[in-house]
Design a protein around this motif. Structure first.
Motif, PDB file in Angstrom:
ATOM      1  N   THR A 198     -60.861   6.458 -58.777  1.00  0.00           N
ATOM      2  CA  THR A 198     -59.609   5.702 -58.679  1.00  0.00           C
ATOM      3  C   THR A 198     -58.976   5.789 -57.292  1.00  0.00           C
ATOM      4  N   ILE A 223     -57.267  -3.428 -52.841  1.00  0.00           N
ATOM      5  CA  ILE A 223     -57.741  -3.940 -54.139  1.00  0.00           C
ATOM      6  C   ILE A 223     -59.194  -4.429 -54.024  1.00  0.00           C
ATOM      7  N   LYS A 227     -62.620  -2.951 -55.749  1.00  0.00           N
ATOM      8  CA  LYS A 227     -63.494  -3.838 -56.521  1.00  0.00           C
ATOM      9  C   LYS A 227     -64.935  -3.729 -56.061  1.00  0.00           C
ATOM     10  N   SER A 232     -61.485   1.987 -59.852  1.00  0.00           N
ATOM     11  CA  SER A 232     -60.268   1.374 -60.361  1.00  0.00           C
ATOM     12  C   SER A 232     -59.142   1.610 -59.368  1.00  0.00           C
ATOM     13  N   VAL A 233     -58.245   0.649 -59.317  1.00  0.00           N
ATOM     14  CA  VAL A 233     -57.149   0.688 -58.352  1.00  0.00           C
ATOM     15  C   VAL A 233     -55.835   0.619 -59.120  1.00  0.00           C
ATOM     16  N   ALA A 235     -51.525   0.734 -58.596  1.00  0.00           N
ATOM     17  CA  ALA A 235     -50.431   0.637 -57.627  1.00  0.00           C
ATOM     18  C   ALA A 235     -49.329   1.619 -57.995  1.00  0.00           C
ATOM     19  N   LEU A 247     -49.525  -8.123 -57.895  1.00  0.00           N
ATOM     20  CA  LEU A 247     -50.695  -7.265 -58.100  1.00  0.00           C
ATOM     21  C   LEU A 247     -51.683  -7.906 -59.066  1.00  0.00           C
ATOM     22  N   CYS A 252     -55.269  -6.542 -59.381  1.00  0.00           N
ATOM     23  CA  CYS A 252     -54.963  -5.152 -59.718  1.00  0.00           C
ATOM     24  C   CYS A 252     -54.152  -5.130 -61.005  1.00  0.00           C
TER      25      CYS A 252
END
Ligand code: C2E
Ligand code: MG
Ligand code: MG
Ligand code: MG
Length: 275
Positions: A198, A223, A227, A232-233, A235, A247, A252
């Motif tokens: 992450t 982002i 990808k 995983s991203v 915020a 987002l 995101c």
């Protein structure tokens, strides 16, 4: 200005000490006893899916409530804990409490998929971090996959053996997130080698996302990076519907911030999320 404290934590009064120095010393003395006096506790900030509002996890955030000084923010006492070595005791307490809370919620009928716990660089210097984490997981019975450790880029880049520890943590099944991503000095080559799951986009990029073209560009780049590297991203510091919308439009779908929830006590988590 005299340096009044030895490496061993022994302290004495130095006449030349400034008011600030005295204050720091006082805080240090109080901090050392804060755990046994039960002044330390955790808050938990929900992490959600933007499109569904579903709870995907929480971040554990340490709090210190001193009877005279009141609530002292972590930005004031974490650096102090790091300097004095108290961070090892504190970090262990936080990790233990966080894992135990996950099990308590589970028993009360609240399933929190994952808990994120912040680690400081000083905890890596100790070397024994992997055993500590493994012991706590065994003691509390929390599944390793439900624990995510958060480290900043500077921890990874500046700590000699961080790569080794991080790989060891991965091997016992614990997940890893890079906190405040984009603010530190980091090498994307390292990112590729590390078992990270992450990236957390730092709050500073989210703040003016709809008005500052640079922040917007950075957020989008993170982002995209996530990808393409299959990470995983999430915020951080999402405070408005506009930010959440931005987002989501840019791919995101995970967020944490006041727009969804402030950090909550364990009891308030239960009240708010229990079905
Ligand atoms: P962090 O890990 O980046 O945690 C996020 C911080 O942003 C938290 O501050 C949280 O309350 C705050 N925040 C969350 N949503 C919003 C928002 O929408 N707007 C704004 N303005 N702020 C938001 P907090 O709890 O004061 O913690 C500050 C930092 O202290 C953390 O940053 C982390 O680096 C450190 N910290 C907190 N707990 C621990 C801990 O248990 N261990 C260690 N080593 N560090 C900790
Ligand atoms: Mg964090
Ligand atoms: Mg952060
Ligand atoms: Mg931060």
């Amino acid at each position: 200005q005299a340096k009044a404290r030895g490496r061993n934590g022994y302290s004495f009064y130095a006449p030349s000490m400034t008011g600030e120095g005295v204050e720091r010393l006082r805080l240090e003395t109080f901090l050392r006893r804060s755990i046994e006096k039960e002044e330390i506790f955790l808050n938990y900030q929900p992490q959600v899916q933007i499109d569904t509002g579903r709870l995907v996890g929480v971040e554990a955030l340490v709090r210190w409530n001193h009877p005279e000084l009141g609530l002292i923010p972590p930005i004031r006492f974490i650096p102090l804990a790091e300097d004095t070595g108290f961070i090892n005791q504190l970090g262990k307490w936080v990790l233990h409490e966080a894992c135990r809370q996950m099990v308590r919620w589970q028993e009360a009928g609240l399933h929190v998929p994952k808990i994120a716990v912040n680690l400081s660089a000083k905890q890596f210097e100790r070397g024994s971090i992997v055993n500590m984490v493994a012991d706590i997981l065994r003691e509390t019975g929390l599944e390793p996959q439900r624990l995510q450790l958060e480290v900043t880029e500077s921890v990874i880049m500046n700590t000699g053996d961080a790569m080794v520890f991080i790989n060891d943590l991965h091997s016992i099944g614990v997940a890893l997130a890079i906190d405040d991503f984009g603010t530190g000095y980091s090498s994307l080559a390292y990112l590729k080698q590390l078992p990270v799951q992450t990236l957390k986009i730092d709050r500073s990029f989210i703040k003016d996302i709809s008005t500052d073209v640079n922040d917007e560009a950075i957020a989008i780049a993170i982002i995209q990076l996530g990808k393409s590297m299959n990470l995983s991203v999430i915020a951080e510091g999402v405070e408005t519907e506009e930010q959440a919308g931005f987002l989501l439009r840019h791919g995101c779908n995970l967020a944490q911030g006041y727009y969804y929830s402030r950090p909550l006590t364990a009891g308030d988590m239960l009240a708010r999320w229990q079905k």
